[in-house]
Design a protein around this motif. Structure first.
Motif, short mmCIF file in Angstrom:
data_model
loop_
_atom_site.label_atom_id
_atom_site.label_comp_id
_atom_site.label_asym_id
_atom_site.label_seq_id
_atom_site.Cartn_x
_atom_site.Cartn_y
_atom_site.Cartn_z
N GLY A 1 35.99 131.05 48.49
CA GLY A 1 35.55 129.66 48.48
C GLY A 1 36.07 128.84 47.32
O GLY A 1 35.62 127.70 47.12
N GLN A 2 36.99 129.39 46.52
CA GLN A 2 37.51 128.63 45.38
C GLN A 2 38.40 127.49 45.84
O GLN A 2 39.02 127.55 46.90
N LEU A 3 38.46 126.47 45.00
CA LEU A 3 39.41 125.38 45.20
C LEU A 3 40.67 125.69 44.39
O LEU A 3 40.62 126.49 43.44
N PRO A 4 41.80 125.09 44.72
CA PRO A 4 43.03 125.36 43.97
C PRO A 4 42.87 125.06 42.48
O PRO A 4 42.20 124.09 42.10
N ALA A 5 43.48 125.90 41.64
CA ALA A 5 43.41 125.70 40.19
C ALA A 5 44.08 124.39 39.80
O ALA A 5 45.18 124.08 40.29
N LEU A 6 43.43 123.62 38.93
CA LEU A 6 44.02 122.35 38.48
C LEU A 6 45.24 122.59 37.61
O LEU A 6 46.22 121.84 37.67
N VAL A 7 45.18 123.63 36.78
CA VAL A 7 46.32 124.03 35.95
C VAL A 7 46.57 125.51 36.21
O VAL A 7 45.75 126.35 35.82
N PRO A 8 47.65 125.87 36.89
CA PRO A 8 47.90 127.27 37.21
C PRO A 8 47.87 128.17 35.98
O PRO A 8 48.39 127.83 34.92
N ASN A 9 47.19 129.31 36.13
CA ASN A 9 47.08 130.35 35.08
C ASN A 9 46.19 129.96 33.91
O ASN A 9 46.19 130.64 32.88
N TYR A 10 45.43 128.88 34.05
CA TYR A 10 44.49 128.47 33.01
C TYR A 10 43.13 128.24 33.66
O TYR A 10 43.03 127.92 34.85
N ARG A 11 42.07 128.39 32.85
CA ARG A 11 40.72 128.13 33.34
C ARG A 11 40.28 126.75 32.86
O ARG A 11 40.14 126.52 31.66
N VAL A 12 40.08 125.84 33.79
CA VAL A 12 39.72 124.45 33.44
C VAL A 12 38.21 124.33 33.32
O VAL A 12 37.45 124.87 34.13
N ARG A 13 37.79 123.58 32.30
CA ARG A 13 36.37 123.27 32.08
C ARG A 13 36.24 121.76 31.89
O ARG A 13 36.84 121.21 30.97
N ILE A 14 35.49 121.11 32.77
CA ILE A 14 35.25 119.68 32.64
C ILE A 14 33.88 119.50 32.00
O ILE A 14 32.89 120.07 32.45
N ILE A 15 33.81 118.71 30.94
CA ILE A 15 32.55 118.51 30.22
C ILE A 15 32.24 117.02 30.12
O ILE A 15 33.13 116.19 29.94
N ASP A 16 30.96 116.70 30.27
CA ASP A 16 30.53 115.32 30.12
C ASP A 16 29.05 115.32 29.76
O ASP A 16 28.34 116.31 29.97
N GLY A 17 28.60 114.19 29.22
CA GLY A 17 27.20 114.07 28.83
C GLY A 17 26.42 113.22 29.79
O GLY A 17 26.96 112.33 30.46
#
Length: 476
Positions: free
Chosen positions: A137-153
């Motif tokens: 169920g994963q979506l395609p990686a935003l940056v191949p070979n990296y783990r993306v983390r989106i942060i907001d307050g």
């Protein structure tokens, strides 16, 4: 090959799974598989025993006397899911099963330490992440070979003025602030950094953010996070960032601006820049500039993004696209207010309000896992474009009480003990029985401009019935 007794569900790889089916259970699977998937996921991720263990391991100020923390979470969950309209209504519906008064429940809520709330959110993500991956169920990686983390307050919305210190206040009372970290590939909220001070800014929580950074992480954030302390901190821990440049961060030097192409939002340029921290350390970065076709809400016609990603890992166009995906976290926040009751305005005490928001994030993770099962079964593009999370939540909410009455609690126990592979396989089977048309998304078209309202300026009210009648008389 083994078969579930009473339900005829074949299992591959010689795996024997606990017997869980009954005629009533199968009826729910047939009529509302989405609700069954959500309830089973909750059992797999957060059992009462797990919740109580998390509390005992991380709470310092509170302890369990008569009221279990799992009972508090259960009460808050039905309010967050909009099954009950308030904590008091939820308490009244189960009053005979709890050994304490409503006052004791509120005292417990008001004292839950923020760290416990954060751990609750983290645990659901850790438990469900391998399930999402196993279901495909994963979506395609935003940056191949990296783990993306989106942060907001997210500053929690102002509450009612029920507390004594708030009753004379004209200003809206803010019960707290939370930073949320989203994994856009799994679509799970992996972390919540709670803060009781509603006036706190994102940069005041930098230390807590840096504790989460791992090597090869790519942190995506808006300009409120653009400080030398955070940028140098992420780089020191061998992490990466894609963060919008804040005007308060001075660029020591800048190289030649070069055109790199075009995205959906405008022309993209790139240049090398250098920044310096308070101790004199310098760092060379890439600055990606987007000349926007349409100004932002703030009137900006140009947007600058700073990154330390190497060019071979992410081109300027990819960096611009990755930053644009930051809206997925804003969509999550919208979901917590539309699909769920993530900000309960009757909870004035900061710790209670933050717990409600944390339980909303945990609930979001459960519903997101259900959507991941649909992506694995029907394809990510189809589900992302056509399936509405709102209708999924509405289905679960509408059948929750009926399932609680018709099915004994013991029917859900096998899902706790299942391995990740077993549970993922079962979720995919149920997903195959879902009729996607029942959850079809209906995108809203462009908003029509609001006309100037000049009619009936001398009246307080008008009768819609009379206006419609007059309109019909004028129509040919």
């Amino acid at each position: 090959m083994t078969v579930h007794r009473n339900c005829g569900t074949p299992l591959g790889d010689g795996m024997a799974e606990p017997m869980m089916c009954s005629e009533v259970f199968e009826r729910f699977v047939s009529k509302c598989p989405i609700s069954v998937m959500a309830r089973a996921t909750m059992e797999h991720a957060l059992t009462a025993a797990t919740i109580n263990t998390l509390f005992s391991e991380h709470a310092d100020e509170q302890y369990t006397r008569q009221l279990l923390f799992s009972s508090v979470v259960d009460l808050m969950s039905v309010v967050v899911a909009k099954i009950q309209p308030s904590v008091s209504a939820a308490y009244q519906s189960v009053e005979g099963t709890l050994p304490v008064s409503l006052t004791s429940v509120y005292n417990k809520l008001n004292g839950v330490e923020p760290c416990v709330t954060g751990v609750l959110v983290r645990h659901t993500a850790l438990r469900l992440a391998p399930v999402v991956a196993s279901m495909g169920g994963q979506l395609p990686a935003l940056v191949p070979n990296y783990r993306v983390r989106i942060i907001d307050g997210n500053h929690l919305a102002a509450t009612e003025r029920r507390l004594e210190v708030l009753r004379g206040s004209i200003a809206g009372p803010l019960p707290g602030h939370a930073l949320v970290v989203l994994d856009p590939a799994l679509m799970l909220a992996t972390e919540m950094i709670p803060c009781e001070d509603g006036h706190a800014q994102e940069r005041s929580l930098t230390a807590q953010i840096l504790e989460l950074v791992e090597a090869k992480d790519v942190w995506v954030a808006d300009r409120n996070f653009c400080t030398t302390r955070l940028l140098f901190g992420v780089d020191k821990q061998k992490g990466f960032f894609v963060i919008r440049h804040h005007a308060n961060l001075t660029l020591v030097s800048s190289g030649t601006r070069r055109r790199r192409g075009r995205t959906e939002t405008g022309e993209v340029f790139e240049q090398c820049v250098t920044i310096t921290d308070s101790t004199g350390n310098t760092m060379r970065l890439r600055r990606v500039i987007i000349q926007l076709d349409t100004p932002t809400r703030d009137g900006d016609v140009e947007m600058s993004i700073l990154t330390n990603l190497p060019e071979e890992a992410a081109s300027a166009l990819l960096v611009a696209d990755v930053y644009r995906k930051r809206w997925t976290l804003e969509t999550l926040f919208q979901s917590l207010t539309k699909m769920l009751e993530g900000e309960i305005d009757t909870l004035g005490y900061p710790r209670a309000a933050l717990l409600g928001f944390g339980i909303a994030l945990a609930t979001y993770n459960i519903l997101s896992t259900v959507q991941a099962a649909l992506r694995g079964e029907f394809g990510a593009e189809k589900v992302q474009q056509e399936v509405s999370g709102y209708y999924i939540a509405n289905e679960v909410r509408g059948t929750a009480m009926g399932m609680a009455i018709a099915l004994d609690e013991g029917v859900w126990e096998p899902f706790e003990a299942m391995t990740t592979v077993q549970f993922a396989r079962q979720m995919r089977r149920w997903a195959s029985r879902v009729q996607l048309a029942r959850f079809k998304r209906h995108p809203r078209g462009p908003k029509k401009p609001v006309p100037k309202r000049t009619r009936f300026a001398d009246k307080t009210h008008v009768s819609t019935f009379r206006l419609l009648a007059e309109s019909r008389k004028k129509s040919p």
